[in-house]
Design a protein around this motif. Structure first.
Motif, PDB file in Angstrom:
ATOM      1  N   ASN A 194       0.820  -1.209   0.000  1.00  8.86           N
ATOM      2  CA  ASN A 194       0.000   0.000   0.000  1.00  8.86           C
ATOM      3  C   ASN A 194       0.851   1.254   0.000  1.00  8.86           C
ATOM      4  O   ASN A 194       0.522   2.248  -0.656  1.00  8.86           O
ATOM      5  CB  ASN A 194      -0.925   0.000   1.223  1.00  8.86           C
ATOM      6  CG  ASN A 194      -2.295  -0.576   0.909  1.00  8.86           C
ATOM      7  OD1 ASN A 194      -2.446  -1.325  -0.041  1.00  8.86           O
ATOM      8  ND2 ASN A 194      -3.276  -0.233   1.708  1.00  8.86           N
ATOM      9  N   LEU A 195       1.946   1.223   0.743  1.00 13.22           N
ATOM     10  CA  LEU A 195       2.846   2.370   0.778  1.00 13.22           C
ATOM     11  C   LEU A 195       3.450   2.620  -0.596  1.00 13.22           C
ATOM     12  O   LEU A 195       3.569   3.769  -1.044  1.00 13.22           O
ATOM     13  CB  LEU A 195       3.949   2.122   1.811  1.00 13.22           C
ATOM     14  CG  LEU A 195       4.851   3.304   2.163  1.00 13.22           C
ATOM     15  CD1 LEU A 195       4.047   4.431   2.785  1.00 13.22           C
ATOM     16  CD2 LEU A 195       5.960   2.864   3.111  1.00 13.22           C
ATOM     17  N   THR A 196       3.805   1.544  -1.287  1.00 19.52           N
ATOM     18  CA  THR A 196       4.356   1.677  -2.641  1.00 19.52           C
ATOM     19  C   THR A 196       3.304   2.196  -3.614  1.00 19.52           C
ATOM     20  O   THR A 196       3.595   3.042  -4.468  1.00 19.52           O
ATOM     21  CB  THR A 196       4.880   0.307  -3.118  1.00 19.52           C
ATOM     22  OG1 THR A 196       5.800  -0.202  -2.154  1.00 19.52           O
ATOM     23  CG2 THR A 196       5.570   0.431  -4.459  1.00 19.52           C
ATOM     24  N   ILE A 197       2.071   1.718  -3.484  1.00 20.20           N
ATOM     25  CA  ILE A 197       0.978   2.184  -4.343  1.00 20.20           C
ATOM     26  C   ILE A 197       0.722   3.667  -4.118  1.00 20.20           C
ATOM     27  O   ILE A 197       0.496   4.431  -5.068  1.00 20.20           O
ATOM     28  CB  ILE A 197      -0.284   1.349  -4.078  1.00 20.20           C
ATOM     29  CG1 ILE A 197      -0.120  -0.057  -4.676  1.00 20.20           C
ATOM     30  CG2 ILE A 197      -1.525   2.017  -4.649  1.00 20.20           C
ATOM     31  CD1 ILE A 197      -1.247  -0.997  -4.333  1.00 20.20           C
ATOM     32  N   LEU A 198       0.746   4.098  -2.865  1.00 18.07           N
ATOM     33  CA  LEU A 198       0.563   5.515  -2.564  1.00 18.07           C
ATOM     34  C   LEU A 198       1.663   6.365  -3.182  1.00 18.07           C
ATOM     35  O   LEU A 198       1.402   7.448  -3.726  1.00 18.07           O
ATOM     36  CB  LEU A 198       0.534   5.722  -1.046  1.00 18.07           C
ATOM     37  CG  LEU A 198      -0.824   5.687  -0.371  1.00 18.07           C
ATOM     38  CD1 LEU A 198      -0.676   5.647   1.140  1.00 18.07           C
ATOM     39  CD2 LEU A 198      -1.663   6.888  -0.782  1.00 18.07           C
ATOM     40  N   ALA A 199       2.904   5.891  -3.120  1.00 20.54           N
ATOM     41  CA  ALA A 199       4.021   6.634  -3.719  1.00 20.54           C
ATOM     42  C   ALA A 199       3.842   6.757  -5.230  1.00 20.54           C
ATOM     43  O   ALA A 199       4.057   7.833  -5.807  1.00 20.54           O
ATOM     44  CB  ALA A 199       5.341   5.946  -3.386  1.00 20.54           C
ATOM     45  N   LEU A 200       3.433   5.664  -5.871  1.00 22.39           N
ATOM     46  CA  LEU A 200       3.200   5.705  -7.319  1.00 22.39           C
ATOM     47  C   LEU A 200       2.044   6.638  -7.665  1.00 22.39           C
ATOM     48  O   LEU A 200       2.128   7.422  -8.620  1.00 22.39           O
ATOM     49  CB  LEU A 200       2.905   4.297  -7.838  1.00 22.39           C
ATOM     50  CG  LEU A 200       4.085   3.428  -8.272  1.00 22.39           C
ATOM     51  CD1 LEU A 200       3.608   2.041  -8.646  1.00 22.39           C
ATOM     52  CD2 LEU A 200       4.835   4.068  -9.431  1.00 22.39           C
ATOM     53  N   SER A 201       0.967   6.569  -6.897  1.00 17.94           N
ATOM     54  CA  SER A 201      -0.198   7.407  -7.162  1.00 17.94           C
ATOM     55  C   SER A 201       0.147   8.887  -7.028  1.00 17.94           C
ATOM     56  O   SER A 201      -0.256   9.714  -7.851  1.00 17.94           O
ATOM     57  CB  SER A 201      -1.334   7.048  -6.200  1.00 17.94           C
ATOM     58  OG  SER A 201      -1.661   5.681  -6.293  1.00 17.94           O
ATOM     59  N   LEU A 202       0.895   9.218  -5.988  1.00 15.24           N
ATOM     60  CA  LEU A 202       1.295  10.610  -5.773  1.00 15.24           C
ATOM     61  C   LEU A 202       2.168  11.109  -6.909  1.00 15.24           C
ATOM     62  O   LEU A 202       2.008  12.240  -7.396  1.00 15.24           O
ATOM     63  CB  LEU A 202       2.025  10.733  -4.438  1.00 15.24           C
ATOM     64  CG  LEU A 202       2.420  12.140  -3.993  1.00 15.24           C
ATOM     65  CD1 LEU A 202       1.200  13.029  -3.821  1.00 15.24           C
ATOM     66  CD2 LEU A 202       3.214  12.078  -2.695  1.00 15.24           C
ATOM     67  N   SER A 203       3.090  10.270  -7.367  1.00 20.45           N
ATOM     68  CA  SER A 203       3.975  10.685  -8.459  1.00 20.45           C
ATOM     69  C   SER A 203       3.217  10.820  -9.781  1.00 20.45           C
ATOM     70  O   SER A 203       3.578  11.650 -10.618  1.00 20.45           O
ATOM     71  CB  SER A 203       5.117   9.681  -8.623  1.00 20.45           C
ATOM     72  OG  SER A 203       4.631   8.417  -9.049  1.00 20.45           O
ATOM     73  N   LEU A 218       9.623  10.647  -1.350  1.00 21.78           N
ATOM     74  CA  LEU A 218      10.063   9.499  -2.149  1.00 21.78           C
ATOM     75  C   LEU A 218      11.498   9.107  -1.826  1.00 21.78           C
ATOM     76  O   LEU A 218      11.836   7.921  -1.797  1.00 21.78           O
ATOM     77  CB  LEU A 218       9.911   9.812  -3.641  1.00 21.78           C
ATOM     78  CG  LEU A 218       8.480  10.013  -4.149  1.00 21.78           C
ATOM     79  CD1 LEU A 218       8.476  10.344  -5.637  1.00 21.78           C
ATOM     80  CD2 LEU A 218       7.628   8.782  -3.876  1.00 21.78           C
ATOM     81  N   ARG A 219      12.347  10.082  -1.568  1.00 22.79           N
ATOM     82  CA  ARG A 219      13.736   9.769  -1.211  1.00 22.79           C
ATOM     83  C   ARG A 219      13.813   9.087   0.149  1.00 22.79           C
ATOM     84  O   ARG A 219      14.631   8.186   0.354  1.00 22.79           O
ATOM     85  CB  ARG A 219      14.575  11.048  -1.198  1.00 22.79           C
ATOM     86  CG  ARG A 219      14.838  11.623  -2.594  1.00 22.79           C
ATOM     87  CD  ARG A 219      15.792  12.796  -2.521  1.00 22.79           C
ATOM     88  NE  ARG A 219      17.110  12.387  -2.057  1.00 22.79           N
ATOM     89  CZ  ARG A 219      18.101  13.239  -1.798  1.00 22.79           C
ATOM     90  NH1 ARG A 219      17.907  14.538  -1.947  1.00 22.79           N
ATOM     91  NH2 ARG A 219      19.267  12.803  -1.392  1.00 22.79           N
ATOM     92  N   GLY A 238      11.613   3.803  -7.640  1.00 26.37           N
ATOM     93  CA  GLY A 238      12.413   4.397  -8.711  1.00 26.37           C
ATOM     94  C   GLY A 238      11.550   4.911  -9.847  1.00 26.37           C
ATOM     95  O   GLY A 238      11.813   5.981 -10.407  1.00 26.37           O
ATOM     96  N   MET A 239      10.490   4.161 -10.193  1.00 28.15           N
ATOM     97  CA  MET A 239       9.552   4.630 -11.211  1.00 28.15           C
ATOM     98  C   MET A 239       8.861   5.913 -10.765  1.00 28.15           C
ATOM     99  O   MET A 239       8.654   6.837 -11.561  1.00 28.15           O
ATOM    100  CB  MET A 239       8.506   3.555 -11.503  1.00 28.15           C
ATOM    101  CG  MET A 239       8.999   2.356 -12.265  1.00 28.15           C
ATOM    102  SD  MET A 239       7.684   1.161 -12.611  1.00 28.15           S
ATOM    103  CE  MET A 239       6.636   2.128 -13.698  1.00 28.15           C
ATOM    104  N   ALA A 240       8.494   5.973  -9.474  1.00 27.17           N
ATOM    105  CA  ALA A 240       7.805   7.157  -8.958  1.00 27.17           C
ATOM    106  C   ALA A 240       8.673   8.400  -9.079  1.00 27.17           C
ATOM    107  O   ALA A 240       8.200   9.471  -9.490  1.00 27.17           O
ATOM    108  CB  ALA A 240       7.392   6.930  -7.505  1.00 27.17           C
ATOM    109  N   ILE A 241       9.944   8.277  -8.737  1.00 25.82           N
ATOM    110  CA  ILE A 241      10.851   9.431  -8.870  1.00 25.82           C
ATOM    111  C   ILE A 241      11.023   9.802 -10.338  1.00 25.82           C
ATOM    112  O   ILE A 241      11.101  10.980 -10.691  1.00 25.82           O
ATOM    113  CB  ILE A 241      12.209   9.107  -8.215  1.00 25.82           C
ATOM    114  CG1 ILE A 241      12.025   8.887  -6.707  1.00 25.82           C
ATOM    115  CG2 ILE A 241      13.216  10.223  -8.465  1.00 25.82           C
ATOM    116  CD1 ILE A 241      13.294   8.483  -5.984  1.00 25.82           C
TER     117      ILE A 241
END
Length: 367
Positions: A194-203, A218-219, A238-241
């Motif tokens: 879920n944390l990874t999904i949130l990071a992707l969604s935000l990016s 993200l860092r 890495g994709m999110a950044i």
């Protein structure tokens, strides 16, 4: 999606002469939903993408009874929410209430009871949920987060940004607490997912903007280490950044039908365990995000020496109206300084130069 007897096992459909049973998966007389559902959900969602067909979308709704819910793998609930929102595109509302509306009533009642007893700044807590109910709850809200990210991709919408950033920071603290208390691995893995999904969604929402606060978060996620952090999680961060600095700040993400289809294939929320893991998702498909990008950086140049210049602009654009309360589009005006990212071209009504230093110019894009 719903299961049933396998036509190949029951003789309704003849197998090809060279086919044989799978030596990795136990084949029963019924369809294995864990294998067939992910592809079927997204196939159905992309067939009816943005059609707002409630009859089809209802096939992907989360079951409201415990008996039916127990027959589904919790991971599939996340995919069902995403598929539902892809079909009901105009009904996706940027609010926490919309995300929680997908949670079944018998689970939501426990969440509300837990909130009343252990309220923390009014945020819903799921402390009283049992193991399976907790996994279902986390996967459902995870699907809601990713649905918001895809729906408002490339828009830099402040409302969506605030929701996702607030949830990301809170969930990050919950994950750290879970690591310290050494909770069960299944729950900890779901929290990390879920944390990874949130990071992707935000990016996705802030794609191409290079937003500084988003980069800081993200860092901090990228610098973590632990047993639950797999290769796929680092890949997704890495994709999110990369999304955040897409095209050096000159590209962002489109929401056309082809772009959304390619984007969904790229961010499919089942992440690999290692660099050679292609069992659930072919890793080469992660590169399909390229088909979802488009250049939307507006650059102003001096008419005499053709050099870049900072130009104050006002852009009139049509705002998305997910509630469909009015037949007439809502026109909003945003002030910005070129070079900058602009809304999607089909939503722009006019671009004006409103500054005493420059000659007044108005360009009507869509009348």
């Amino acid at each position: 999606i719903t299961g049933g007897l396998d036509p190949y096992q029951n003789g309704d459909v003849k197998k090809s002469p060279g086919s044989s049973k799978n030596n990795l998966v136990l084949e029963d007389s019924r369809v294995n939903l864990n294998i067939t559902s992910p592809g079927a959900i997204f196939a159905l969602a992309l067939m009816y993408l943005k059609t707002n067909n409630l009859k089809i979308a209802s096939k992907l709704c989360v079951p409201e009874t415990r008996y039916i819910l127990d027959s589904l793998c919790p991971d599939l609930l996340l995919l069902r929410i995403i598929g539902y929102s892809l079909i009901m595109w105009d009904s996706v509302v940027p609010s926490k209430e919309w995300i929680l509306s997908h949670v079944p009533a018998f689970i939501m009642s426990k969440v509300n009871n837990s909130t009343n007893k252990n309220s923390e700044k009014g945020r819903a807590r799921a402390n009283q949920l049992e193991g399976d109910e907790m996994l279902c709850y986390l996967n459902i809200i995870g699907g809601g987060y990713l649905s918001l990210g895809v729906r408002y991709a490339g828009s830099a919408n402040n409302t969506v940004y605030s929701i996702l950033m607030d949830e990301l920071k809170t969930l990050h603290k919950d994950v750290l607490i879970g690591v310290q208390k050494k909770k069960n691995k299944e729950l900890q893995s779901t929290l990390e997912n879920n944390l990874t999904i949130l990071a992707l969604s935000l990016s996705l929402v802030m794609a191409g903007t290079g937003h500084l606060d988003t980069l800081r978060v993200l860092r901090s996620l990228r610098m973590r280490s632990g047993d639950t952090l797999t290769y796929g999680i680092h890949q997704a961060i890495g994709m999110a950044i990369g999304f955040l600095f897409m095209g050096g700040g000159t590209y962002t993400i489109s929401t056309s039908n082809i772009a959304i289809a390619a984007l969904v294939c790229s961010i499919f929320p089942r992440f690999p365990q290692n660099s050679s893991d292609n069992r659930y998702h072919l890793q080469a498909l992660r590169h399909l995000y390229v088909m979802a990008t488009e250049p939307r950086c507006l650059i102003a140049r001096d008419s005499i020496d053709n050099t870049l210049c900072h130009l104050p602009l006002e852009i009139d654009y049509r705002e998305d109206n997910p509630l469909r309360e009015s037949e007439f589009p809502v026109i909003k005006t945003v002030s910005c300084v070129a070079p900058c990212l602009i809304p999607e071209l089909h939503r722009i009504h006019a671009i004006r130069v409103e500054n005493p230093r420059y000659y007044p110019v108005k360009i009507v894009v869509n009348s």
